[in-house]
Write a protein that holds these residues in place. Structure first.
Motif, PDB file in Angstrom:
ATOM      1  N   TYR A  57      27.438  52.480  41.680  1.00 36.84           N
ATOM      2  CA  TYR A  57      26.595  51.097  41.748  1.00 36.84           C
ATOM      3  C   TYR A  57      25.839  50.909  43.048  1.00 36.84           C
ATOM      4  O   TYR A  57      26.503  51.659  44.207  1.00 36.84           O
ATOM      5  N   PRO A 156      34.938  41.886  29.582  1.00 40.02           N
ATOM      6  CA  PRO A 156      35.540  40.575  29.598  1.00 40.02           C
ATOM      7  C   PRO A 156      35.822  40.385  27.995  1.00 40.02           C
ATOM      8  O   PRO A 156      35.102  40.876  27.292  1.00 40.02           O
ATOM      9  N   THR A 191      33.532  38.964  40.519  1.00 35.04           N
ATOM     10  CA  THR A 191      33.503  38.715  41.935  1.00 35.04           C
ATOM     11  C   THR A 191      34.430  39.450  42.672  1.00 35.04           C
ATOM     12  O   THR A 191      35.025  39.021  43.724  1.00 35.04           O
ATOM     13  N   SER A 193      35.937  43.360  44.222  1.00 38.99           N
ATOM     14  CA  SER A 193      35.139  44.260  45.327  1.00 38.99           C
ATOM     15  C   SER A 193      33.975  44.912  45.026  1.00 38.99           C
ATOM     16  O   SER A 193      33.157  45.037  45.767  1.00 38.99           O
ATOM     17  N   SER A 194      33.906  45.386  43.807  1.00 43.00           N
ATOM     18  CA  SER A 194      32.735  45.829  43.175  1.00 43.00           C
ATOM     19  C   SER A 194      31.255  45.135  43.079  1.00 43.00           C
ATOM     20  O   SER A 194      30.419  45.458  43.670  1.00 43.00           O
ATOM     21  N   GLN A 197      30.259  44.371  46.929  1.00 39.11           N
ATOM     22  CA  GLN A 197      29.531  45.216  47.465  1.00 39.11           C
ATOM     23  C   GLN A 197      28.032  45.228  46.767  1.00 39.11           C
ATOM     24  O   GLN A 197      27.018  45.740  47.560  1.00 39.11           O
ATOM     25  N   ARG A 214      34.953  33.539  38.306  1.00 37.81           N
ATOM     26  CA  ARG A 214      36.216  32.999  37.847  1.00 37.81           C
ATOM     27  C   ARG A 214      37.135  32.678  38.969  1.00 37.81           C
ATOM     28  O   ARG A 214      37.527  31.666  39.108  1.00 37.81           O
ATOM     29  N   THR A 215      37.373  33.616  39.806  1.00 36.31           N
ATOM     30  CA  THR A 215      38.311  33.588  40.944  1.00 36.31           C
ATOM     31  C   THR A 215      37.465  34.191  42.048  1.00 36.31           C
ATOM     32  O   THR A 215      37.193  35.098  42.382  1.00 36.31           O
ATOM     33  N   LYS A 333      45.411  39.502  46.301  1.00 34.94           N
ATOM     34  CA  LYS A 333      44.491  40.188  45.616  1.00 34.94           C
ATOM     35  C   LYS A 333      43.750  41.238  46.636  1.00 34.94           C
ATOM     36  O   LYS A 333      43.758  40.745  47.721  1.00 34.94           O
ATOM     37  N   TRP A 498      45.092  42.720  39.655  1.00 30.16           N
ATOM     38  CA  TRP A 498      45.415  43.848  38.864  1.00 30.16           C
ATOM     39  C   TRP A 498      46.594  44.521  39.370  1.00 30.16           C
ATOM     40  O   TRP A 498      46.890  45.635  38.561  1.00 30.16           O
TER      41      TRP A 498
HETATM   42  O1  N01 Z   1      37.497  44.739  39.799  1.00 32.71           O
HETATM   43  P1  N01 Z   1      38.410  43.399  40.061  1.00 32.71           P
HETATM   44  P2  N01 Z   1      36.481  45.544  40.976  1.00 32.71           P
HETATM   45  N1  N01 Z   1      35.332  36.295  32.599  1.00 32.71           N
HETATM   46  O2  N01 Z   1      39.364  43.439  39.068  1.00 32.71           O
HETATM   47  C1  N01 Z   1      36.212  39.138  36.797  1.00 32.71           C
HETATM   48  C2  N01 Z   1      38.836  49.031  43.977  1.00 32.71           C
HETATM   49  N2  N01 Z   1      37.569  48.957  44.582  1.00 32.71           N
HETATM   50  O3  N01 Z   1      35.740  46.662  39.967  1.00 32.71           O
HETATM   51  O4  N01 Z   1      39.552  37.486  39.426  1.00 32.71           O
HETATM   52  C3  N01 Z   1      34.899  36.053  33.987  1.00 32.71           C
HETATM   53  O5  N01 Z   1      38.755  43.426  41.643  1.00 32.71           O
HETATM   54  C4  N01 Z   1      37.532  38.938  37.452  1.00 32.71           C
HETATM   55  O6  N01 Z   1      37.863  37.594  37.857  1.00 32.71           O
HETATM   56  P3  N01 Z   1      39.449  37.225  37.907  1.00 32.71           P
HETATM   57  C5  N01 Z   1      39.580  48.043  44.824  1.00 32.71           C
HETATM   58  O7  N01 Z   1      40.851  48.517  45.063  1.00 32.71           O
HETATM   59  C6  N01 Z   1      37.392  49.359  45.954  1.00 32.71           C
HETATM   60  O8  N01 Z   1      35.668  44.680  41.538  1.00 32.71           O
HETATM   61  O9  N01 Z   1      40.541  38.029  36.869  1.00 32.71           O
HETATM   62  N3  N01 Z   1      35.341  36.834  35.018  1.00 32.71           N
HETATM   63  C7  N01 Z   1      37.110  39.588  39.048  1.00 32.71           C
HETATM   64  O10 N01 Z   1      36.443  38.731  39.539  1.00 32.71           O
HETATM   65  C8  N01 Z   1      39.341  46.564  43.947  1.00 32.71           C
HETATM   66  O11 N01 Z   1      40.325  45.720  44.111  1.00 32.71           O
HETATM   67  C9  N01 Z   1      36.022  49.410  46.475  1.00 32.71           C
HETATM   68  O12 N01 Z   1      39.651  35.663  37.533  1.00 32.71           O
HETATM   69  C10 N01 Z   1      36.061  38.028  34.791  1.00 32.71           C
HETATM   70  C11 N01 Z   1      36.268  40.649  38.606  1.00 32.71           C
HETATM   71  O13 N01 Z   1      35.652  40.266  37.244  1.00 32.71           O
HETATM   72  C12 N01 Z   1      39.567  47.564  42.599  1.00 32.71           C
HETATM   73  O14 N01 Z   1      38.749  48.609  42.937  1.00 32.71           O
HETATM   74  C13 N01 Z   1      35.035  49.082  45.776  1.00 32.71           C
HETATM   75  C14 N01 Z   1      36.496  38.556  33.325  1.00 32.71           C
HETATM   76  C15 N01 Z   1      36.943  42.151  38.532  1.00 32.71           C
HETATM   77  O15 N01 Z   1      37.304  42.349  39.714  1.00 32.71           O
HETATM   78  C16 N01 Z   1      38.547  46.806  41.259  1.00 32.71           C
HETATM   79  O16 N01 Z   1      37.661  46.188  41.883  1.00 32.71           O
HETATM   80  C17 N01 Z   1      35.008  48.624  44.451  1.00 32.71           C
HETATM   81  C18 N01 Z   1      36.131  37.441  32.368  1.00 32.71           C
HETATM   82  N4  N01 Z   1      36.724  37.534  31.001  1.00 32.71           N
HETATM   83  C19 N01 Z   1      36.139  48.694  43.911  1.00 32.71           C
HETATM   84  N5  N01 Z   1      37.134  39.504  33.470  1.00 32.71           N
HETATM   85  C20 N01 Z   1      36.127  49.546  47.977  1.00 32.71           C
HETATM   86  O17 N01 Z   1      35.644  48.895  48.749  1.00 32.71           O
HETATM   87  C21 N01 Z   1      37.237  39.782  34.551  1.00 32.71           C
HETATM   88  N6  N01 Z   1      36.403  39.061  35.558  1.00 32.71           N
HETATM   89  C22 N01 Z   1      36.736  50.872  48.360  1.00 32.71           C
END
Ligand code: N01
Length: 550
Positions: A57, A156, A191, A193-194, A197, A214-215, A333, A498
């Motif tokens: 992404y 979701p 909202t 990490s992904s 970014q 959501r959070t 988190k 998670w």
């Molecule tokens: O996933 P996440 P990610 N309705 O699970 C929301 C690594 N990483 O891909 O918090 C509405 O953190 C969910 O909300 P909530 C890193 O270790 C590293 O972003 O469950 N919202 C949350 O906001 C990271 O921690 C980098 O309330 C819903 C989001 O979706 C891990 O990967 C970069 C929902 C998910 O966030 C995962 O990151 C990227 C719903 N039904 C990732 N379900 C670096 O920087 C989920 N959400 C290296």
């Protein structure tokens, strides 16, 4: 291609089968091949890279500094590869892994576009039989799951989630071709990490960007920048010492000394230290004091410092308040690392929707309906994360002795010895599995440690004429208790993260990583091996792995 022998049933027969060709699978293949084992890696993707193959992404970047997020096993590789930025972007990390695959001639032993669907242990032969999605059978005495901790994406659970008529994207399965959102109305759900970014990039392109939160998350600036050649030269000259510092540290970073306590520091000392760590940027912030993830008051001071920064960066106080986490301790988190995330909410084309106030009712062919409004979109981005640490293993039908499915054994939460093995599953290893430091450490440091430990173990078994190793139920029990005790001493259980399985409906609430630190963990693993693999039962197997010269 590895010379795969065929057994009497005509199935491909190897010494070791490895699932996954990311950082872990690549190094494991190299190590085991150097020891003369016949190995084949099975990889669902069309190329190497694991997480860095899939997460393409816009804005995808590592949150560990590039010079430390790299292999240490080859001094030549360390010297010939030159990182260009403080935090490497996804294309550079993928290019590095492709270089590693070519440099060590790894591709000939990797079967791409092949997903392992099942993995069953046969007690009469002490071998694992794996089935691929192409119907191929592979037999090997040893099997290693190098499947990564964040590789099974999650959508979701919302009515109509699959019904959107326009293009949809998951950050963890981004297309290989560039996606152009110019002039479009784009919705982003999530909202983490992904999202943090990608949102600044999406906002610069899209006509309208609506973010469904959501959070809220805590985030610290990356202060990313091109690396100065003199700095790179300095790092390269001192790599052996730097790597050793990583191995002997708590989280796999080259940090010297132990941080003090925020509880005993004065308010001025705390402010100065938080300010200094903020200026350093990234995950270093959590190293400001040693008790931030243990002591609620210490953590609240850090959390409030971060909330103050959000208020400074976001012009509208109501939006700043929405973006400020208040119901969990910072760092429990995953702390996010951003470039211009909060400032993105000062743009006219960006809207933040608070799902706590108005949850999503449905996704429709044209957009998203919340309890308060309907939003129409041209494209939807799911930044909704992963079924972390156990999801990918659960998707493979893994069965050990007595035909016990791993998923059944782990029904109430993952149970492993050292995060490396599980009782009832002889000759099966996990790399950075639940119960090891894994996601709370520099993953490359932890991966190398696991690969070396497993390779040494298999070499030991071969040299001693043994062919079967299995964690004892007692050792596993003690280890699971230790992991839980350490988690209980920390603040981690206070967040719906998670790390604890809270993001997947029905997943048991069990904190999965080991919190004792990579230094202590490494010492424990080494001691266990030195004591003849204490906590494992070893015996002659029904097969024999012969040394080969390759
Ligand atoms: O996933 P996440 P990610 N309705 O699970 C929301 C690594 N990483 O891909 O918090 C509405 O953190 C969910 O909300 P909530 C890193 O270790 C590293 O972003 O469950 N919202 C949350 O906001 C990271 O921690 C980098 O309330 C819903 C989001 O979706 C891990 O990967 C970069 C929902 C998910 O966030 C995962 O990151 C990227 C719903 N039904 C990732 N379900 C670096 O920087 C989920 N959400 C290296």
């Amino acid at each position: 291609m590895v010379s795969v022998s065929r057994d009497t049933a005509g199935d491909a027969s190897l010494d070791v089968v490895v699932v996954g060709a990311g950082f872990a699978g690549l190094y494991l293949l190299h190590r085991l091949r150097s020891l003369g084992f016949s190995v084949r890696v099975y990889e669902a993707a069309s190329g190497v890279g694991g997480t860095w193959y899939w997460n393409r992404y816009p804005g995808a970047r590592c949150d560990v500094e590039s010079v430390d997020y790299s292999y240490s096993f080859s001094p030549e590789l360390e010297q010939e590869w030159t990182w260009t930025e403080r935090y490497a972007a996804q294309p550079e990390i993928l290019a590095y892994l492709e270089h590693v695959a070519d440099r060590f001639d790894l591709r000939r032993d990797i079967q791409f576009d092949t997903r392992i669907t099942s993995c069953h242990f046969d007690e009469t032969t002490d071998r694992w039989t794996l089935l691929t999605d192409g119907g191929e059978r592979v037999v090997a005495p040893y099997c290693v799951m190098a499947t990564g901790c964040l590789s099974t994406t999650k959508l979701p659970r919302v009515p109509g989630v699959e019904s959107f008529a326009g293009p949809t994207f998951h950050t963890g399965q981004w297309p290989h071709e560039p996606v152009d959102f110019s002039g479009q109305r784009v919705g982003v759900i999530g909202t983490g990490s992904s999202a943090i970014q990608s949102i600044p990039h999406l906002a610069r392109q899209a006509a309208q960007l609506v973010i469904f939160q959501r959070t809220p998350n805590f985030s610290v600036p990356a202060w990313n920048h091109p690396l100065d050649p003199d700095y790179v030269a300095e790092v390269k000259a001192a790599y052996p010492e730097r790597r050793e510092l990583c191995r002997q540290s708590q989280a796999g970073f080259p940090i010297e000394g132990t941080p003090g306590s925020a509880s005993t520091a004065t308010e001025e000392e705390r402010a100065a230290q938080f300010g200094a760590k903020w200026q350093e940027g990234g995950l270093r912030f959590l190293g400001a004091f040693g008790d931030l993830l243990i002591d609620p008051a210490a953590n609240e001071a850090a959390s409030e410092f971060l909330r103050t920064k959000i208020r400074e960066r976001v012009e509208d106080p109501a939006i700043a308040a929405l973006l400020s986490p208040t119901d969990y301790p910072c760092g429990t988190k995953r702390l996010c690392v951003d470039t211009g995330y909060y400032e993105t909410f000062n743009r006219d084309n960006v809207t933040l929707v608070d799902l706590r106030r108005s949850p999503i009712e449905a996704i429709t062919p044209t957009g998203v309906v919340t309890t308060e409004a309907t939003y129409e979109f041209d494209a939807l981005v799911f930044a909704t994360g992963f079924d972390a640490m156990t999801g990918t293993l659960a998707n493979i039908d893994i069965r050990g002795t007595d035909d016990l499915p791993l998923i059944e054994k782990w029904h109430d939460g993952p149970r492993s010895y050292l995060g490396l093995a599980a009782s009832g599953f002889p000759n099966l290893f996990f790399i950075t599995g639940p119960g090891s430091p894994s996601v709370l450490s520099n993953m490359v440091v932890s991966i190398e440690q696991h690969v070396d430990w497993i390779a040494d173990c298999l070499d030991h078994l071969r040299r001693t004429g043994l062919g079967r190793i299995e964690a004892t139920p007692e050792a596993e029990e003690q280890w699971v208790d230790l992991v839980a005790q350490l988690a209980g001493l920390s603040l981690f259980e206070k967040a719906n993260s998670w790390y604890i399985g809270a993001n997947v409906e029905g997943k048991p609430r069990v904190f999965m990583p080991y919190l004792g630190g990579v230094n202590t963990y490494r010492a424990q693993c080494d001691e266990i091996a030195a004591n003849g693999y204490q906590g494992f039962s070893l015996r002659e197997g029904a097969h024999r792995v012969e040394a080969r010269v390759r």
